[in-house]
Motif scaffolding. Structure first.
Motif, PDB file in Angstrom:
ATOM      1  N   TRP A 162       0.866  -1.172   0.000  1.00 17.21           N
ATOM      2  CA  TRP A 162       0.000   0.000   0.000  1.00 17.21           C
ATOM      3  C   TRP A 162       0.907   1.226   0.000  1.00 17.21           C
ATOM      4  CZ3 TRP A 162      -5.497   0.029   0.618  1.00 17.21           C
ATOM      5  CH2 TRP A 162      -6.074  -1.244   0.757  1.00 17.21           C
ATOM      6  N   ALA A 163       0.559   2.226  -0.788  1.00 19.15           N
ATOM      7  CA  ALA A 163       1.398   3.423  -0.853  1.00 19.15           C
ATOM      8  C   ALA A 163       0.536   4.680  -0.803  1.00 19.15           C
ATOM      9  CB  ALA A 163       2.244   3.416  -2.124  1.00 19.15           C
ATOM     10  N   LYS A 164       1.012   5.656  -0.064  1.00 13.03           N
ATOM     11  CA  LYS A 164       0.316   6.942   0.041  1.00 13.03           C
ATOM     12  C   LYS A 164       0.774   7.860  -1.082  1.00 13.03           C
ATOM     13  CE  LYS A 164       0.020  11.134   2.821  1.00 13.03           C
ATOM     14  NZ  LYS A 164       0.488  11.866   4.019  1.00 13.03           N
ATOM     15  N   ALA A 165      -0.192   8.488  -1.742  1.00 15.34           N
ATOM     16  CA  ALA A 165       0.109   9.459  -2.793  1.00 15.34           C
ATOM     17  C   ALA A 165      -0.395  10.832  -2.371  1.00 15.34           C
ATOM     18  CB  ALA A 165      -0.542   9.044  -4.108  1.00 15.34           C
ATOM     19  N   THR A 166       0.300  11.856  -2.822  1.00 16.75           N
ATOM     20  CA  THR A 166      -0.122  13.222  -2.508  1.00 16.75           C
ATOM     21  C   THR A 166      -0.843  13.885  -3.676  1.00 16.75           C
ATOM     22  OG1 THR A 166       2.069  14.020  -3.179  1.00 16.75           O
ATOM     23  CG2 THR A 166       1.728  13.559  -0.831  1.00 16.75           C
ATOM     24  N   SER A 167      -0.869  13.209  -4.817  1.00 21.28           N
ATOM     25  CA  SER A 167      -1.564  13.736  -5.990  1.00 21.28           C
ATOM     26  C   SER A 167      -1.893  12.571  -6.916  1.00 21.28           C
ATOM     27  CB  SER A 167      -0.690  14.754  -6.733  1.00 21.28           C
ATOM     28  OG  SER A 167       0.441  14.107  -7.301  1.00 21.28           O
ATOM     29  N   ARG A 168      -2.750  12.815  -7.878  1.00 22.11           N
ATOM     30  CA  ARG A 168      -3.094  11.758  -8.831  1.00 22.11           C
ATOM     31  C   ARG A 168      -1.876  11.354  -9.662  1.00 22.11           C
ATOM     32  NH1 ARG A 168      -9.159  13.421 -11.036  1.00 22.11           N
ATOM     33  NH2 ARG A 168     -10.223  13.105  -9.034  1.00 22.11           N
ATOM     34  N   ARG A 169      -1.068  12.336 -10.025  1.00 25.18           N
ATOM     35  CA  ARG A 169       0.143  12.033 -10.796  1.00 25.18           C
ATOM     36  C   ARG A 169       1.082  11.150  -9.980  1.00 25.18           C
ATOM     37  NH1 ARG A 169       5.193  14.554 -11.357  1.00 25.18           N
ATOM     38  NH2 ARG A 169       6.192  14.165 -13.375  1.00 25.18           N
ATOM     39  N   HIS A 170       1.270  11.506  -8.726  1.00 26.38           N
ATOM     40  CA  HIS A 170       2.093  10.693  -7.826  1.00 26.38           C
ATOM     41  C   HIS A 170       1.521   9.280  -7.731  1.00 26.38           C
ATOM     42  CE1 HIS A 170       3.733  10.170  -3.432  1.00 26.38           C
ATOM     43  NE2 HIS A 170       4.389   9.425  -4.296  1.00 26.38           N
ATOM     44  N   GLY A 171       0.199   9.195  -7.606  1.00 20.43           N
ATOM     45  CA  GLY A 171      -0.455   7.895  -7.510  1.00 20.43           C
ATOM     46  C   GLY A 171      -0.244   7.039  -8.749  1.00 20.43           C
ATOM     47  N   ARG A 172      -0.330   7.660  -9.924  1.00 14.50           N
ATOM     48  CA  ARG A 172      -0.125   6.911 -11.172  1.00 14.50           C
ATOM     49  C   ARG A 172       1.294   6.355 -11.247  1.00 14.50           C
ATOM     50  NH1 ARG A 172      -3.277  11.119 -13.492  1.00 14.50           N
ATOM     51  NH2 ARG A 172      -1.387  12.203 -14.175  1.00 14.50           N
ATOM     52  N   ILE A 173       2.261   7.149 -10.808  1.00 10.87           N
ATOM     53  CA  ILE A 173       3.651   6.685 -10.833  1.00 10.87           C
ATOM     54  C   ILE A 173       3.832   5.513  -9.873  1.00 10.87           C
ATOM     55  CG2 ILE A 173       6.044   7.317 -10.343  1.00 10.87           C
ATOM     56  CD1 ILE A 173       5.322  10.183 -11.194  1.00 10.87           C
ATOM     57  N   LEU A 174       3.235   5.608  -8.691  1.00  6.60           N
ATOM     58  CA  LEU A 174       3.335   4.514  -7.719  1.00  6.60           C
ATOM     59  C   LEU A 174       2.736   3.228  -8.287  1.00  6.60           C
ATOM     60  CD1 LEU A 174       2.407   6.433  -4.442  1.00  6.60           C
ATOM     61  CD2 LEU A 174       4.635   5.433  -4.998  1.00  6.60           C
TER      62      LEU A 174
END
Length: 223
Positions: free
Chosen positions: A104-116
């Motif tokens: 599970w990974a925390k993202a601070t933005s949608r772009r960050h989330g897509r990279i994760l």
């Protein structure tokens, strides 16, 4: 090699002990999980040393450091690093390479989330965004609670409207009229129970409905 989850394996690696990571770690400990909390900030590690099962100061972007703390032995890991995107992405990538089966990974933005997701995170969460969206739904309507299960499909908790009271749900044709399904009902001073086609709602009942987000919101406006 990927780690094989055992039914009794209630261990989790939490990397990043900021507000999100520490809250998650403490809740897991309360639920009987064994938590290894990791952060490069010695002050944070010291703060939670007595509350978590194990804590350690380590640089999670260093592959050797992760191996030394036993990261490959975990089947579950949470990357709760929010402020440093490069560290978050690199840590996630290293855990994937080590074969941790559920990350599970925390993202601070949608772009960050897509990279994760691209580097291999199995679940990506955006706590601030998700909470902001949830509160917006609650503020703008009459729902008592709201949970989006996936984009466009939600659960909503609301008071039973007058038109549904006093007759079996199958006779209300609520699904045909509003596109939602009543899944559970709570009487005054009673716990939630499953709703069926024969359930007869009463004044004061609280219900949980499921459906497309727009339909759930529209139904919550019915008085």
């Amino acid at each position: 090699m990927p780690q094989h989850r055992r039914p009794d394996d209630k261990r989790v690696l939490v990397i990043g002990l900021g507000r999100f990571g520490s809250s998650l770690a403490l809740e897991l400990v309360d639920r009987g999980w064994e938590v290894l909390g990791v952060d490069s900030n010695a002050r944070l590690v010291q703060t939670f040393a007595d509350a978590l099962t194990h804590t350690v100061i380590a640089d999670s972007t260093d592959e050797e450091a992760l191996r030394q703390i036993g990261a490959p032995e975990f089947t579950r890991a949470v990357v709760a690093i929010g402020t440093h995107l490069e560290e978050s992405i690199l840590t996630t990538s290293l855990l994937v390479d080590m074969g941790v089966s559920t990350i599970w990974a925390k993202a601070t933005s949608r772009r960050h989330g897509r990279i994760l997701e691209q580097v291999g995170a199995h679940h990506v969460v955006q706590p601030e965004h998700d909470m902001g969206e949830r509160v917006a739904h609650l503020l703008s309507g009459r729902m008592l609670d709201y949970v989006e299960l996936e984009e466009g499909f939600s659960l909503g908790k609301t008071k039973a409207p007058k038109e549904l009271i006093g007759k079996p749900l199958r006779e209300t044709k609520v699904r045909q009229k509003y596109g939602i399904t009543v899944v559970s009902v709570k009487r005054i001073n009673s716990p939630f129970t499953y709703a069926t086609e024969e359930t007869v709602l009463q004044k004061g009942d609280v219900i949980v409905v499921a459906g497309r987000t727009d339909d759930v919101e529209r139904f919550s406006e019915v008085i």
